[in-house]
Design a protein around this motif. Structure first.
Motif, PDB file in Angstrom:
ATOM      1  N   THR A   5       0.843  -1.194   0.000  1.00 21.85           N
ATOM      2  CA  THR A   5       0.000   0.000   0.000  1.00 21.85           C
ATOM      3  C   THR A   5       0.875   1.239   0.000  1.00 21.85           C
ATOM      4  O   THR A   5       1.753   1.374   0.858  1.00 21.85           O
ATOM      5  N   PRO A   6       0.652   2.169  -0.925  1.00 20.63           N
ATOM      6  CA  PRO A   6       1.443   3.404  -0.920  1.00 20.63           C
ATOM      7  C   PRO A   6       1.112   4.262   0.300  1.00 20.63           C
ATOM      8  O   PRO A   6      -0.022   4.285   0.782  1.00 20.63           O
ATOM      9  N   LEU A   7       2.101   4.965   0.784  1.00 20.35           N
ATOM     10  CA  LEU A   7       1.917   5.966   1.824  1.00 20.35           C
ATOM     11  C   LEU A   7       2.260   7.314   1.206  1.00 20.35           C
ATOM     12  O   LEU A   7       3.400   7.549   0.801  1.00 20.35           O
ATOM     13  N   ILE A   8       1.276   8.179   1.106  1.00 18.77           N
ATOM     14  CA  ILE A   8       1.455   9.486   0.475  1.00 18.77           C
ATOM     15  C   ILE A   8       1.772  10.505   1.558  1.00 18.77           C
ATOM     16  O   ILE A   8       0.982  10.706   2.482  1.00 18.77           O
ATOM     17  N   LYS A   9       2.912  11.143   1.463  1.00 20.30           N
ATOM     18  CA  LYS A   9       3.350  12.096   2.479  1.00 20.30           C
ATOM     19  C   LYS A   9       2.731  13.462   2.203  1.00 20.30           C
ATOM     20  O   LYS A   9       3.202  14.213   1.355  1.00 20.30           O
ATOM     21  N   THR A  10       1.674  13.788   2.939  1.00 15.37           N
ATOM     22  CA  THR A  10       0.954  15.047   2.729  1.00 15.37           C
ATOM     23  C   THR A  10       1.297  16.102   3.767  1.00 15.37           C
ATOM     24  O   THR A  10       0.612  17.131   3.859  1.00 15.37           O
ATOM     25  N   THR A  11       2.338  15.867   4.567  1.00 20.75           N
ATOM     26  CA  THR A  11       2.843  16.903   5.467  1.00 20.75           C
ATOM     27  C   THR A  11       4.227  17.332   4.983  1.00 20.75           C
ATOM     28  O   THR A  11       4.879  16.621   4.236  1.00 20.75           O
ATOM     29  N   GLY A  12       4.642  18.522   5.434  1.00 25.68           N
ATOM     30  CA  GLY A  12       5.896  19.073   4.966  1.00 25.68           C
ATOM     31  C   GLY A  12       5.621  20.166   3.955  1.00 25.68           C
ATOM     32  O   GLY A  12       4.751  21.011   4.152  1.00 25.68           O
ATOM     33  N   SER A  13       6.312  20.123   2.841  1.00 27.68           N
ATOM     34  CA  SER A  13       6.098  21.133   1.806  1.00 27.68           C
ATOM     35  C   SER A  13       6.500  20.556   0.460  1.00 27.68           C
ATOM     36  O   SER A  13       7.196  19.536   0.381  1.00 27.68           O
ATOM     37  N   GLY A  14       6.065  21.206  -0.586  1.00 30.35           N
ATOM     38  CA  GLY A  14       6.386  20.722  -1.918  1.00 30.35           C
ATOM     39  C   GLY A  14       5.802  21.627  -2.983  1.00 30.35           C
ATOM     40  O   GLY A  14       5.299  22.710  -2.702  1.00 30.35           O
ATOM     41  N   ARG A  15       5.832  21.138  -4.202  1.00 33.27           N
ATOM     42  CA  ARG A  15       5.329  21.937  -5.318  1.00 33.27           C
ATOM     43  C   ARG A  15       3.934  21.491  -5.713  1.00 33.27           C
ATOM     44  O   ARG A  15       3.510  20.369  -5.399  1.00 33.27           O
ATOM     45  N   ALA A  16       3.246  22.362  -6.397  1.00 37.09           N
ATOM     46  CA  ALA A  16       1.896  22.055  -6.844  1.00 37.09           C
ATOM     47  C   ALA A  16       1.613  22.804  -8.137  1.00 37.09           C
ATOM     48  O   ALA A  16       2.305  23.771  -8.489  1.00 37.09           O
ATOM     49  N   ARG A  17       0.615  22.349  -8.837  1.00 33.82           N
ATOM     50  CA  ARG A  17       0.097  23.039 -10.013  1.00 33.82           C
ATOM     51  C   ARG A  17      -1.390  23.262  -9.763  1.00 33.82           C
ATOM     52  O   ARG A  17      -2.124  22.303  -9.498  1.00 33.82           O
ATOM     53  N   VAL A  18      -1.820  24.495  -9.842  1.00 33.65           N
ATOM     54  CA  VAL A  18      -3.221  24.828  -9.583  1.00 33.65           C
ATOM     55  C   VAL A  18      -3.885  25.253 -10.884  1.00 33.65           C
ATOM     56  O   VAL A  18      -3.417  26.156 -11.577  1.00 33.65           O
ATOM     57  N   LEU A  19      -4.984  24.571 -11.227  1.00 34.77           N
ATOM     58  CA  LEU A  19      -5.760  24.882 -12.425  1.00 34.77           C
ATOM     59  C   LEU A  19      -7.027  25.616 -12.030  1.00 34.77           C
ATOM     60  O   LEU A  19      -7.814  25.108 -11.221  1.00 34.77           O
ATOM     61  N   ARG A  20      -7.221  26.813 -12.577  1.00 38.12           N
ATOM     62  CA  ARG A  20      -8.456  27.554 -12.351  1.00 38.12           C
ATOM     63  C   ARG A  20      -8.652  28.549 -13.495  1.00 38.12           C
ATOM     64  O   ARG A  20      -7.686  29.078 -14.054  1.00 38.12           O
ATOM     65  N   ASP A  21      -9.912  28.771 -13.853  1.00 33.99           N
ATOM     66  CA  ASP A  21     -10.265  29.782 -14.853  1.00 33.99           C
ATOM     67  C   ASP A  21      -9.498  29.630 -16.166  1.00 33.99           C
ATOM     68  O   ASP A  21      -9.140  30.620 -16.804  1.00 33.99           O
ATOM     69  N   GLY A  22      -9.231  28.407 -16.573  1.00 37.28           N
ATOM     70  CA  GLY A  22      -8.555  28.196 -17.843  1.00 37.28           C
ATOM     71  C   GLY A  22      -7.072  28.485 -17.829  1.00 37.28           C
ATOM     72  O   GLY A  22      -6.444  28.598 -18.885  1.00 37.28           O
ATOM     73  N   LYS A  23      -6.488  28.590 -16.629  1.00 36.59           N
ATOM     74  CA  LYS A  23      -5.059  28.846 -16.506  1.00 36.59           C
ATOM     75  C   LYS A  23      -4.415  27.860 -15.538  1.00 36.59           C
ATOM     76  O   LYS A  23      -5.080  27.259 -14.704  1.00 36.59           O
ATOM     77  N   SER A  24      -3.088  27.738 -15.677  1.00 39.70           N
ATOM     78  CA  SER A  24      -2.301  26.886 -14.797  1.00 39.70           C
ATOM     79  C   SER A  24      -1.308  27.754 -14.040  1.00 39.70           C
ATOM     80  O   SER A  24      -0.647  28.615 -14.637  1.00 39.70           O
ATOM     81  N   TYR A  25      -1.217  27.533 -12.728  1.00 38.01           N
ATOM     82  CA  TYR A  25      -0.323  28.319 -11.879  1.00 38.01           C
ATOM     83  C   TYR A  25       0.667  27.403 -11.170  1.00 38.01           C
ATOM     84  O   TYR A  25       0.273  26.392 -10.568  1.00 38.01           O
ATOM     85  N   ASP A  26       1.942  27.752 -11.236  1.00 36.05           N
ATOM     86  CA  ASP A  26       2.933  27.062 -10.423  1.00 36.05           C
ATOM     87  C   ASP A  26       2.763  27.519  -8.983  1.00 36.05           C
ATOM     88  O   ASP A  26       2.653  28.724  -8.717  1.00 36.05           O
ATOM     89  N   ALA A  27       2.713  26.586  -8.060  1.00 42.71           N
ATOM     90  CA  ALA A  27       2.447  26.928  -6.661  1.00 42.71           C
ATOM     91  C   ALA A  27       3.289  26.073  -5.733  1.00 42.71           C
ATOM     92  O   ALA A  27       3.960  25.121  -6.155  1.00 42.71           O
ATOM     93  N   LYS A  28       3.239  26.435  -4.454  1.00 49.72           N
ATOM     94  CA  LYS A  28       3.893  25.670  -3.402  1.00 49.72           C
ATOM     95  C   LYS A  28       2.869  25.313  -2.338  1.00 49.72           C
ATOM     96  O   LYS A  28       1.955  26.094  -2.061  1.00 49.72           O
ATOM     97  N   TRP A  29       3.005  24.125  -1.758  1.00 52.25           N
ATOM     98  CA  TRP A  29       2.118  23.740  -0.673  1.00 52.25           C
ATOM     99  C   TRP A  29       2.918  23.536   0.607  1.00 52.25           C
ATOM    100  O   TRP A  29       4.101  23.210   0.583  1.00 52.25           O
ATOM    101  N   SER A  30       2.246  23.765   1.733  1.00 52.00           N
ATOM    102  CA  SER A  30       2.899  23.613   3.033  1.00 52.00           C
ATOM    103  C   SER A  30       1.881  23.128   4.055  1.00 52.00           C
ATOM    104  O   SER A  30       0.766  23.654   4.131  1.00 52.00           O
ATOM    105  N   ARG A  31       2.269  22.111   4.810  1.00 53.81           N
ATOM    106  CA  ARG A  31       1.418  21.573   5.873  1.00 53.81           C
ATOM    107  C   ARG A  31       2.330  21.097   7.004  1.00 53.81           C
ATOM    108  O   ARG A  31       2.974  20.051   6.905  1.00 53.81           O
TER     109      ARG A  31
END
Length: 344
Positions: free
Chosen positions: A281-307
């Protein structure tokens, strides 16, 4: 977000003001050598105009309906034999998680509204227990877990309303074979968890899109044995989902998809659990920080996430460090490995 009202400043009457000014003048005449006394500030004679308060919005959707409702999370199958799924269209948040064999499974989160039924309901995974604590203590519906994981479910800050504990809320329906025909009534599920935590801030921010962004027609998220695509629809003002290259339709009709799609790149490692075939079973590490791509309104944004921890929410910022606002409406949280798709 609650908005504060400015405290009104009440004006003094003209008579009171005149009396005060007269008293100051007499005092100054009787003591010419004393310090100069400044007159009192002039009153406008009425309260100051206050700002218009910003209405409260739901922390999961940025919309006004369902504020203060309890939180229900449901595990739903996401393979070809399970399609079309029920209830996904009504979810506030849809998590897409990798499971054994490189396939995916959904965890749908409800609060602002409830569908009539959800499913096919499937079993929980260890990654769910790392995602859910940020919601406080939500109700968690699933078909079961392997025996080694039961102690982790008992310790988790969730109300266990699995088929084992809330069987009356579940039913078999349709022509699909077991295990793809198990469904549940969300209202009945919540009756089994009357103290389920209410919706709270989990880090999402909604509002106008930030500056920049790259015009994007579509994006495909990939796992070792699955793929999901999201194509912008100007007509529907949301991203329409596809599964394995085919339109991902809802059992209630129409296409699945959301106003905001977050591709969250998170390290995917091997947990200590595995299925009966020996697939880990995979363990997905959703704490810490990393990169993200956010899609909204027909555009793509490079983003960062932090938890910072399991109990805290996930915040998203632009590459410039500004809040990465989501578009109001349904949010898809698509969790993919930070790197090439891999089976741990």
């Amino acid at each position: 977000m609650r908005s504060a009202w400015d405290t009104p400043v009440r004006g003094r009457s003209a008579a009171a003001l005149g009396a005060l000014v007269l008293g100051v003048a007499l005092s100054a005449c009787s003591d010419p050598g004393g310090p100069e006394t400044a007159p009192p500030p002039r009153s406008t004679g009425g309260p100051q105009q206050s700002e218009t308060p910003v209405p409260e919005t739901h922390p999961f959707t940025g919309e006004r309906k369902g504020i203060g409702n309890p939180v229900l999370a449901v595990k739903i199958e996401n393979t070809r034999p399970a399609l079309p799924q029920s209830g996904v269209k009504a979810a506030d948040i849809v998590y897409v998680e990798q499971v054994e064999g490189g396939e995916t499974r959904l965890m749908t989160v409800y609060s602002s509204q409830l569908p009539k039924r959800v499913g096919p309901v499937r079993s929980a995974r260890i990654s769910d227990l790392h995602i859910l604590p940020q919601f406080g203590r939500p109700a968690f519906a699933f078909s079961g877990v392997q025996s080694k994981m039961k102690k982790h479910i008992r310790k988790a800050p969730v109300y266990d309303i699995s088929q084992e504990n809330a069987g009356g809320a579940y039913f078999r329906s349709g022509s699909k074979p077991i295990p793809y025909n198990l469904y549940a009534d969300p209202k009945d599920l919540l009756k089994e968890a009357p103290k389920a935590g209410k919706a709270r801030d989990i880090g999402f921010r909604f509002g106008d899109a930030p500056a920049g962004g790259k015009p994007t027609r579509s994006f495909t998220a990939r796992w070792p044995s699955a793929s999901m695509g999201f194509t912008w629809s100007k007509k529907h003002k949301r991203w329409l989902a596809s599964f394995g290259g085919r339109p991902d339709r809802a059992a209630e009709g129409g296409r699945l998809g959301g106003e905001t799609v977050v591709i969250q790149y998170a390290e995917t490692t091997r947990s200590k659990f595995h299925d009966f075939l020996g697939n880990y079973t995979p363990l997905i590490k959703t704490t810490g920080s990393g990169r993200a791509r956010v899609l909204r309104d027909g555009k793509s944004y490079d983003a960062k996430w932090s938890r910072p921890s399991d109990k805290e929410g996930t915040t998203f910022t632009t590459a410039r460090g500004e809040p990465m606002n989501f578009a109001p409406g349904q949010v898809w949280m698509v969790l993919v490995n930070d790197g090439r798709p891999r089976t741990p």
